[in-house]
Design a protein around this motif. Structure first.
Motif, PDB file in Angstrom:
ATOM      1  N   ARG A  53       0.826  -1.207   0.000  1.00  0.00           N
ATOM      2  CA  ARG A  53       0.000   0.000   0.000  1.00  0.00           C
ATOM      3  C   ARG A  53       0.866   1.266   0.000  1.00  0.00           C
ATOM      4  O   ARG A  53       0.576   2.234  -0.718  1.00  0.00           O
ATOM      5  CB  ARG A  53      -0.921  -0.019   1.217  1.00  0.00           C
ATOM      6  N   ALA A 112       2.420   1.721  -3.403  1.00  0.00           N
ATOM      7  CA  ALA A 112       1.388   2.097  -4.376  1.00  0.00           C
ATOM      8  C   ALA A 112       1.056   3.577  -4.270  1.00  0.00           C
ATOM      9  O   ALA A 112       0.815   4.248  -5.284  1.00  0.00           O
ATOM     10  CB  ALA A 112       0.134   1.252  -4.159  1.00  0.00           C
ATOM     11  N   GLU A 113       1.055   4.115  -3.063  1.00  0.00           N
ATOM     12  CA  GLU A 113       0.792   5.540  -2.865  1.00  0.00           C
ATOM     13  C   GLU A 113       1.900   6.389  -3.491  1.00  0.00           C
ATOM     14  O   GLU A 113       1.634   7.460  -4.047  1.00  0.00           O
ATOM     15  CB  GLU A 113       0.670   5.849  -1.376  1.00  0.00           C
ATOM     16  N   ASP A 149       1.317   6.226  -7.384  1.00  0.00           N
ATOM     17  CA  ASP A 149       0.052   6.732  -7.919  1.00  0.00           C
ATOM     18  C   ASP A 149       0.173   8.162  -8.445  1.00  0.00           C
ATOM     19  O   ASP A 149       0.818   9.009  -7.838  1.00  0.00           O
ATOM     20  CB  ASP A 149      -1.020   6.681  -6.829  1.00  0.00           C
ATOM     21  N   LEU A 175       3.864  -5.031  -6.562  1.00  0.00           N
ATOM     22  CA  LEU A 175       3.510  -3.787  -7.243  1.00  0.00           C
ATOM     23  C   LEU A 175       4.277  -3.643  -8.551  1.00  0.00           C
ATOM     24  O   LEU A 175       3.696  -3.322  -9.595  1.00  0.00           O
ATOM     25  CB  LEU A 175       3.787  -2.588  -6.340  1.00  0.00           C
ATOM     26  N   SER A 209      -2.233   3.663  -9.304  1.00  0.00           N
ATOM     27  CA  SER A 209      -2.010   2.424  -8.552  1.00  0.00           C
ATOM     28  C   SER A 209      -2.792   2.489  -7.245  1.00  0.00           C
ATOM     29  O   SER A 209      -2.644   3.431  -6.473  1.00  0.00           O
ATOM     30  CB  SER A 209      -0.517   2.212  -8.275  1.00  0.00           C
ATOM     31  N   LYS A 210      -3.646   1.493  -7.032  1.00  0.00           N
ATOM     32  CA  LYS A 210      -4.523   1.468  -5.868  1.00  0.00           C
ATOM     33  C   LYS A 210      -4.585   0.064  -5.278  1.00  0.00           C
ATOM     34  O   LYS A 210      -4.485  -0.941  -5.995  1.00  0.00           O
ATOM     35  CB  LYS A 210      -5.941   1.908  -6.252  1.00  0.00           C
ATOM     36  N   VAL A 211      -4.788   0.020  -3.962  1.00  0.00           N
ATOM     37  CA  VAL A 211      -4.995  -1.240  -3.255  1.00  0.00           C
ATOM     38  C   VAL A 211      -6.432  -1.268  -2.758  1.00  0.00           C
ATOM     39  O   VAL A 211      -6.895  -0.324  -2.104  1.00  0.00           O
ATOM     40  CB  VAL A 211      -4.022  -1.389  -2.073  1.00  0.00           C
ATOM     41  N   MET A 232      -4.363  -5.657  -5.805  1.00  0.00           N
ATOM     42  CA  MET A 232      -3.438  -4.612  -6.242  1.00  0.00           C
ATOM     43  C   MET A 232      -3.763  -4.299  -7.699  1.00  0.00           C
ATOM     44  O   MET A 232      -3.669  -5.169  -8.562  1.00  0.00           O
ATOM     45  CB  MET A 232      -1.993  -5.113  -6.115  1.00  0.00           C
ATOM     46  N   VAL A 280      -3.228  -1.688 -11.072  1.00  0.00           N
ATOM     47  CA  VAL A 280      -2.495  -0.612 -11.743  1.00  0.00           C
ATOM     48  C   VAL A 280      -3.157  -0.342 -13.091  1.00  0.00           C
ATOM     49  O   VAL A 280      -3.357  -1.263 -13.883  1.00  0.00           O
ATOM     50  CB  VAL A 280      -1.009  -0.962 -11.955  1.00  0.00           C
TER      51      VAL A 280
END
Length: 301
Positions: free
Chosen positions: A153, A156-157, A160, A207, A264-266, A271, A273
């Motif tokens: 997470r 991913a942040e 993003d 990721l 990109s988000k969880v 996961m 993208v």
């Protein structure tokens, strides 16, 4: 007696030295004091400016003042969050002021001149390139493995809303940054030379592998990709992309004449993208096998 005379001489000289200083300020606050004598370099009996020391002064000044701009990004509710300009020292104007001081007598006060640094990614650009989805990939993980899920997470942040401009080479390590405890990353399972062990940032290869499959669908040019030394369960065999700060990276080049936007988000144990661009982009998509939803209990990198 000699000590007393020497002390008296120093007391007399001190005000003179201070009266020759240049006070360098920024926004009304003093940053440092310098003296012209420290920047002189005697050559053939004539004083010249020591360019090495001048460069060191500039570097020290920039480390205190320069600030990177903050790019615009897309928020949690899909709103566009405006970017913020950064700041950098105006080297030309500062050098002119500083050399004027070096070639004069007496003290001086130099207000450090700066220039704004505008972010490459602004609200207008994001609004233009988030209109057409050209790539998407979803992988799955065990959300009960809290440390690993946390690392995924966090990475991913960092990824993003990143934009890859035409002809630009994307580097996963550069964009996501070094995975450290100070940044909030935790120990989780990683694969090293075919063996599962614990490492800071464990899990982020999910990721990078999800990103690889998503951008590969979008037809980008893959520049650098390495598979793990052991089979991973979250993507089909041969479809992974391992990364390490001091080791392998995942890189690709944007071959199109339009920028690419990476989202990109969880979501729970998913996961995802996605890759977007503007409506006018002409892409050559690739066929990519989907990830299996049937996963073993333990998820490794």
């Amino acid at each position: 007696m000699k000590i007393a005379i020497l002390s008296l001489c120093l007391l007399i000289a001190a005000p003179f030295i201070q009266e020759q200083d240049a006070s360098i300020t920024y926004k009304g606050e003093k940053i440092m004091n310098v003296n012209r004598e420290d920047f002189k370099d005697e050559m053939l009996g004539r004083p010249f400016v020591d360019t090495k020391k001048t460069a060191q002064l500039m570097a020290a000044l920039e480390s205190k003042i320069n600030r990177e701009p903050v790019p615009a990004k897309i928020g949690e509710t899909e709103e566009i969050l405006p970017g913020k300009p950064g700041t950098k020292v105006d080297q030309k104007r500062f050098t002119e002021e500083f050399y004027r001081y070096l070639n004069s007598n007496g003290a001086a006060a130099i207000q450090t001149p700066t220039l704004p640094v505008h972010p490459r990614v602004d609200s207008e650009l994001l609004a233009t390139i988030r209109t057409k989805q050209i790539g998407q990939y979803v992988t799955y993980f065990n959300k009960n493995n809290q440390e690993r899920a946390h690392n995924i997470r966090l990475a991913a942040e960092a990824l993003d809303s990143h934009v890859v401009f035409p002809g630009e080479v994307f580097s996963f390590n550069q964009v996501v940054g070094k995975r450290t405890v100070e940044k909030g990353y935790k120990k989780a399972p990683v694969i090293v030379k075919g063996e599962v062990t614990e490492g800071i940032g464990g899990g982020i290869c999910q990721l990078s592998s999800t990103l690889f499959n998503s951008v590969d669908k979008a037809g980008v040019k893959i520049m650098e990709r390495y598979s793990h030394s052991k089979r991973v369960p979250y993507v089909p065999e041969g479809r992974d992309a391992t990364v390490s700060w001091y080791g392998p990276d995942f890189t690709f080049k944007n071959p199109y004449n339009q920028p690419l936007l990476i989202r990109s988000k969880v979501y729970g144990g998913q996961m995802m993208v996605k890759v977007y661009s503007s409506e006018v982009i002409n892409i050559e998509p690739n066929e990519v096998p989907d990830a299996s939803k049937q996963l073993p209990e333990e998820m490794f990198q």
